[in-house]
Motif scaffolding. Structure first.
Motif, PDB file in Angstrom:
ATOM      1  N   ASN A  31      50.306  39.957  99.668  1.00  0.00           N
ATOM      2  CA  ASN A  31      48.850  39.840  99.698  1.00  0.00           C
ATOM      3  C   ASN A  31      48.247  39.445  98.362  1.00  0.00           C
ATOM      4  O   ASN A  31      47.065  39.130  98.287  1.00  0.00           O
ATOM      5  CB  ASN A  31      48.204  41.141 100.194  1.00  0.00           C
ATOM      6  N   ASN A  32      49.068  39.442  97.288  1.00  0.00           N
ATOM      7  CA  ASN A  32      48.510  39.069  95.980  1.00  0.00           C
ATOM      8  C   ASN A  32      49.652  38.901  94.985  1.00  0.00           C
ATOM      9  O   ASN A  32      50.726  39.480  95.142  1.00  0.00           O
ATOM     10  CB  ASN A  32      47.551  40.157  95.479  1.00  0.00           C
ATOM     11  N   VAL A  33      49.417  38.068  93.974  1.00  0.00           N
ATOM     12  CA  VAL A  33      50.352  37.910  92.865  1.00  0.00           C
ATOM     13  C   VAL A  33      49.611  38.253  91.585  1.00  0.00           C
ATOM     14  O   VAL A  33      48.589  37.642  91.256  1.00  0.00           O
ATOM     15  CB  VAL A  33      50.907  36.466  92.782  1.00  0.00           C
ATOM     16  N   ASN A  34      50.105  39.254  90.878  1.00  0.00           N
ATOM     17  CA  ASN A  34      49.455  39.712  89.648  1.00  0.00           C
ATOM     18  C   ASN A  34      50.370  39.410  88.462  1.00  0.00           C
ATOM     19  O   ASN A  34      51.489  39.927  88.391  1.00  0.00           O
ATOM     20  CB  ASN A  34      49.170  41.215  89.727  1.00  0.00           C
ATOM     21  N   ILE A  35      49.911  38.573  87.544  1.00  0.00           N
ATOM     22  CA  ILE A  35      50.712  38.163  86.396  1.00  0.00           C
ATOM     23  C   ILE A  35      50.137  38.802  85.138  1.00  0.00           C
ATOM     24  O   ILE A  35      48.948  38.650  84.838  1.00  0.00           O
ATOM     25  CB  ILE A  35      50.732  36.630  86.260  1.00  0.00           C
ATOM     26  N   LEU A  36      50.979  39.523  84.415  1.00  0.00           N
ATOM     27  CA  LEU A  36      50.558  40.215  83.201  1.00  0.00           C
ATOM     28  C   LEU A  36      51.356  39.677  82.017  1.00  0.00           C
ATOM     29  O   LEU A  36      52.591  39.687  82.042  1.00  0.00           O
ATOM     30  CB  LEU A  36      50.783  41.720  83.331  1.00  0.00           C
ATOM     31  N   PHE A  37      50.646  39.203  80.991  1.00  0.00           N
ATOM     32  CA  PHE A  37      51.301  38.770  79.759  1.00  0.00           C
ATOM     33  C   PHE A  37      51.295  39.924  78.762  1.00  0.00           C
ATOM     34  O   PHE A  37      50.276  40.604  78.591  1.00  0.00           O
ATOM     35  CB  PHE A  37      50.582  37.567  79.147  1.00  0.00           C
ATOM     36  N   THR A  38      52.419  40.134  78.109  1.00  0.00           N
ATOM     37  CA  THR A  38      52.487  41.219  77.134  1.00  0.00           C
ATOM     38  C   THR A  38      51.627  40.923  75.914  1.00  0.00           C
ATOM     39  O   THR A  38      51.216  41.841  75.204  1.00  0.00           O
ATOM     40  CB  THR A  38      53.940  41.455  76.680  1.00  0.00           C
ATOM     41  N   ASP A  39      51.358  39.639  75.655  1.00  0.00           N
ATOM     42  CA  ASP A  39      50.535  39.248  74.505  1.00  0.00           C
ATOM     43  C   ASP A  39      49.806  37.963  74.859  1.00  0.00           C
ATOM     44  O   ASP A  39      50.426  36.952  75.184  1.00  0.00           O
ATOM     45  CB  ASP A  39      51.412  39.027  73.270  1.00  0.00           C
ATOM     46  N   LYS A  40      48.471  38.003  74.831  1.00  0.00           N
ATOM     47  CA  LYS A  40      47.667  36.835  75.175  1.00  0.00           C
ATOM     48  C   LYS A  40      47.047  36.156  73.953  1.00  0.00           C
ATOM     49  O   LYS A  40      46.248  35.228  74.090  1.00  0.00           O
ATOM     50  CB  LYS A  40      46.543  37.227  76.140  1.00  0.00           C
ATOM     51  N   SER A  41      47.428  36.585  72.769  1.00  0.00           N
ATOM     52  CA  SER A  41      46.774  36.077  71.560  1.00  0.00           C
ATOM     53  C   SER A  41      47.062  34.602  71.314  1.00  0.00           C
ATOM     54  O   SER A  41      46.183  33.851  70.881  1.00  0.00           O
ATOM     55  CB  SER A  41      47.209  36.904  70.341  1.00  0.00           C
ATOM     56  N   ASP A  42      48.289  34.143  71.565  1.00  0.00           N
ATOM     57  CA  ASP A  42      48.664  32.741  71.366  1.00  0.00           C
ATOM     58  C   ASP A  42      49.408  32.242  72.601  1.00  0.00           C
ATOM     59  O   ASP A  42      50.635  32.129  72.594  1.00  0.00           O
ATOM     60  CB  ASP A  42      49.544  32.573  70.118  1.00  0.00           C
ATOM     61  N   PRO A  43      48.687  31.921  73.684  1.00  0.00           N
ATOM     62  CA  PRO A  43      49.357  31.518  74.920  1.00  0.00           C
ATOM     63  C   PRO A  43      50.087  30.188  74.772  1.00  0.00           C
ATOM     64  O   PRO A  43      49.621  29.274  74.077  1.00  0.00           O
ATOM     65  CB  PRO A  43      48.194  31.394  75.915  1.00  0.00           C
ATOM     66  N   ILE A  44      51.249  30.073  75.416  1.00  0.00           N
ATOM     67  CA  ILE A  44      51.965  28.799  75.436  1.00  0.00           C
ATOM     68  C   ILE A  44      52.316  28.386  76.865  1.00  0.00           C
ATOM     69  O   ILE A  44      52.807  27.285  77.087  1.00  0.00           O
ATOM     70  CB  ILE A  44      53.253  28.842  74.583  1.00  0.00           C
ATOM     71  N   ILE A  45      52.048  29.279  77.831  1.00  0.00           N
ATOM     72  CA  ILE A  45      52.239  28.950  79.241  1.00  0.00           C
ATOM     73  C   ILE A  45      51.138  29.634  80.035  1.00  0.00           C
ATOM     74  O   ILE A  45      50.745  30.764  79.723  1.00  0.00           O
ATOM     75  CB  ILE A  45      53.638  29.382  79.737  1.00  0.00           C
ATOM     76  N   SER A  46      50.618  28.960  81.050  1.00  0.00           N
ATOM     77  CA  SER A  46      49.478  29.471  81.813  1.00  0.00           C
ATOM     78  C   SER A  46      49.931  30.338  82.982  1.00  0.00           C
ATOM     79  O   SER A  46      51.088  30.271  83.426  1.00  0.00           O
ATOM     80  CB  SER A  46      48.649  28.309  82.350  1.00  0.00           C
ATOM     81  N   GLU A  47      49.007  31.128  83.496  1.00  0.00           N
ATOM     82  CA  GLU A  47      49.286  31.937  84.677  1.00  0.00           C
ATOM     83  C   GLU A  47      49.626  31.043  85.865  1.00  0.00           C
ATOM     84  O   GLU A  47      50.465  31.399  86.700  1.00  0.00           O
ATOM     85  CB  GLU A  47      48.083  32.817  85.010  1.00  0.00           C
ATOM     86  N   GLN A  48      48.984  29.869  85.951  1.00  0.00           N
ATOM     87  CA  GLN A  48      49.237  28.966  87.066  1.00  0.00           C
ATOM     88  C   GLN A  48      50.698  28.512  87.087  1.00  0.00           C
ATOM     89  O   GLN A  48      51.334  28.453  88.146  1.00  0.00           O
ATOM     90  CB  GLN A  48      48.313  27.742  86.977  1.00  0.00           C
ATOM     91  N   ASN A  49      51.244  28.199  85.915  1.00  0.00           N
ATOM     92  CA  ASN A  49      52.638  27.766  85.869  1.00  0.00           C
ATOM     93  C   ASN A  49      53.603  28.907  86.153  1.00  0.00           C
ATOM     94  O   ASN A  49      54.648  28.707  86.775  1.00  0.00           O
ATOM     95  CB  ASN A  49      52.952  27.133  84.504  1.00  0.00           C
ATOM     96  N   VAL A  50      53.269  30.100  85.680  1.00  0.00           N
ATOM     97  CA  VAL A  50      54.102  31.262  85.996  1.00  0.00           C
ATOM     98  C   VAL A  50      54.100  31.504  87.500  1.00  0.00           C
ATOM     99  O   VAL A  50      55.144  31.790  88.103  1.00  0.00           O
ATOM    100  CB  VAL A  50      53.612  32.518  85.242  1.00  0.00           C
ATOM    101  N   ASP A  51      52.935  31.368  88.117  1.00  0.00           N
ATOM    102  CA  ASP A  51      52.812  31.560  89.559  1.00  0.00           C
ATOM    103  C   ASP A  51      53.697  30.565  90.312  1.00  0.00           C
ATOM    104  O   ASP A  51      54.378  30.922  91.284  1.00  0.00           O
ATOM    105  CB  ASP A  51      51.352  31.390  89.973  1.00  0.00           C
ATOM    106  N   LYS A  52      53.722  29.311  89.859  1.00  0.00           N
ATOM    107  CA  LYS A  52      54.558  28.292  90.510  1.00  0.00           C
ATOM    108  C   LYS A  52      56.046  28.621  90.367  1.00  0.00           C
ATOM    109  O   LYS A  52      56.837  28.365  91.280  1.00  0.00           O
ATOM    110  CB  LYS A  52      54.275  26.923  89.905  1.00  0.00           C
ATOM    111  N   LEU A  53      56.409  29.168  89.233  1.00  0.00           N
ATOM    112  CA  LEU A  53      57.813  29.534  89.022  1.00  0.00           C
ATOM    113  C   LEU A  53      58.209  30.738  89.872  1.00  0.00           C
ATOM    114  O   LEU A  53      59.345  30.839  90.342  1.00  0.00           O
ATOM    115  CB  LEU A  53      58.055  29.857  87.549  1.00  0.00           C
ATOM    116  N   LEU A  54      57.255  31.632  90.095  1.00  0.00           N
ATOM    117  CA  LEU A  54      57.542  32.842  90.865  1.00  0.00           C
ATOM    118  C   LEU A  54      57.874  32.522  92.308  1.00  0.00           C
ATOM    119  O   LEU A  54      58.864  33.000  92.864  1.00  0.00           O
ATOM    120  CB  LEU A  54      56.333  33.784  90.823  1.00  0.00           C
TER     121      LEU A  54
END
Length: 238
Positions: A31-54
């Motif tokens: 019913n949902n995909v929740n993506i949590l980054f341990t550190d968001k200060s200097d992102p190098i990959i987006s939540e959208q791309n992580v979602d596609k990989l998942l």
């Protein structure tokens, strides 16, 4: 005897209930995909791309059933991505996929063909296609320079006063490491990384003295290669 029969029946009922519950859980849809980054200060990959990989499927995540998910494969796809250091994927009781992602952390950008990053694990990595990270630029890099460069950059990053002081690093065969301050036009000649902490202490003390005397703009080079002294030249344009 009756107690034994009752106990045996209770065990059977518990197993049946557990099996039914597990089957019912697996048949539920995501019913949902929740993506949590341990550190968001200097992102190098987006939540959208992580979602596609998942979830690599033509169907949306909401149409997938939990029994069709392979969490190990999902984690494997994530950690195989060159922007991700580690990942942990799990499913909650209410059918939500949770992914905790630790992205790699670039500490320097090595200029070359192609450009690449050095990360905080002392590993080279490609540039991100989504984000640009604000880190010192490195020119003149050779493979044999990697360990010394890593030591230099990490030492600067861990120094509260110097962590944001330098915009780029040049590696010269004759003079070693050359640093360019962000706020001024002079050049810092570091040489090798031997006695690095001592050299940086000398530099901080010297810059503090020059700032007090309001002479920072007069500096051309600041040479830290000599023991117990700092050799400075004047900016010829001043």
């Amino acid at each position: 005897m009756k107690n034994k029969i009752f106990f045996f029946c209770a065990i059977i009922l518990t197993c049946i209930f557990y099996g039914f519950s597990a089957k019912r859980f697996e048949s539920r849809s995501v019913n949902n995909v929740n993506i949590l980054f341990t550190d968001k200060s200097d992102p190098i990959i987006s939540e959208q791309n992580v979602d596609k990989l998942l979830i690599q499927s033509r169907d949306s995540a909401e149409m997938l059933f939990l029994e069709n998910l392979d969490l190990n494969k999902s984690e494997s796809r994530l950690v195989q991505n060159e922007m991700i250091r580690s990942a942990e994927v799990s499913v909650t009781l209410d059918g939500e996929i949770q992914a905790v992602v630790e992205a790699r952390r670039p500490i320097a950008r090595i200029m070359g063909s192609p450009d690449k990053y050095l990360d905080d694990d002392n590993l080279l990595m490609p540039l991100s296609k989504e984000y640009t990270v604000r880190v010192p630029l490195v020119f003149g890099f050779q493979d044999q320079d990697q360990d010394d460069l890593y030591q230099l950059i990490m030492t600067l990053r861990n120094d509260e006063l110097l962590s944001e002081s330098f915009s780029d690093v040049r590696i010269d065969a004759a003079r070693g490491f050359l640093l360019s301050p962000r706020a001024f036009d002079f050049e810092v000649v570091l040489g090798s990384v031997e006695e690095l902490d001592t050299k940086l202490v000398k530099y901080e003390a010297f810059i503090a003295k020059m700032a007090k005397d309001k002479k920072l703009k007069e500096l051309g080079t600041v040479d830290l290669r000599y023991k117990k002294q700092v050799v400075a030249t004047k900016n010829k344009s001043v």
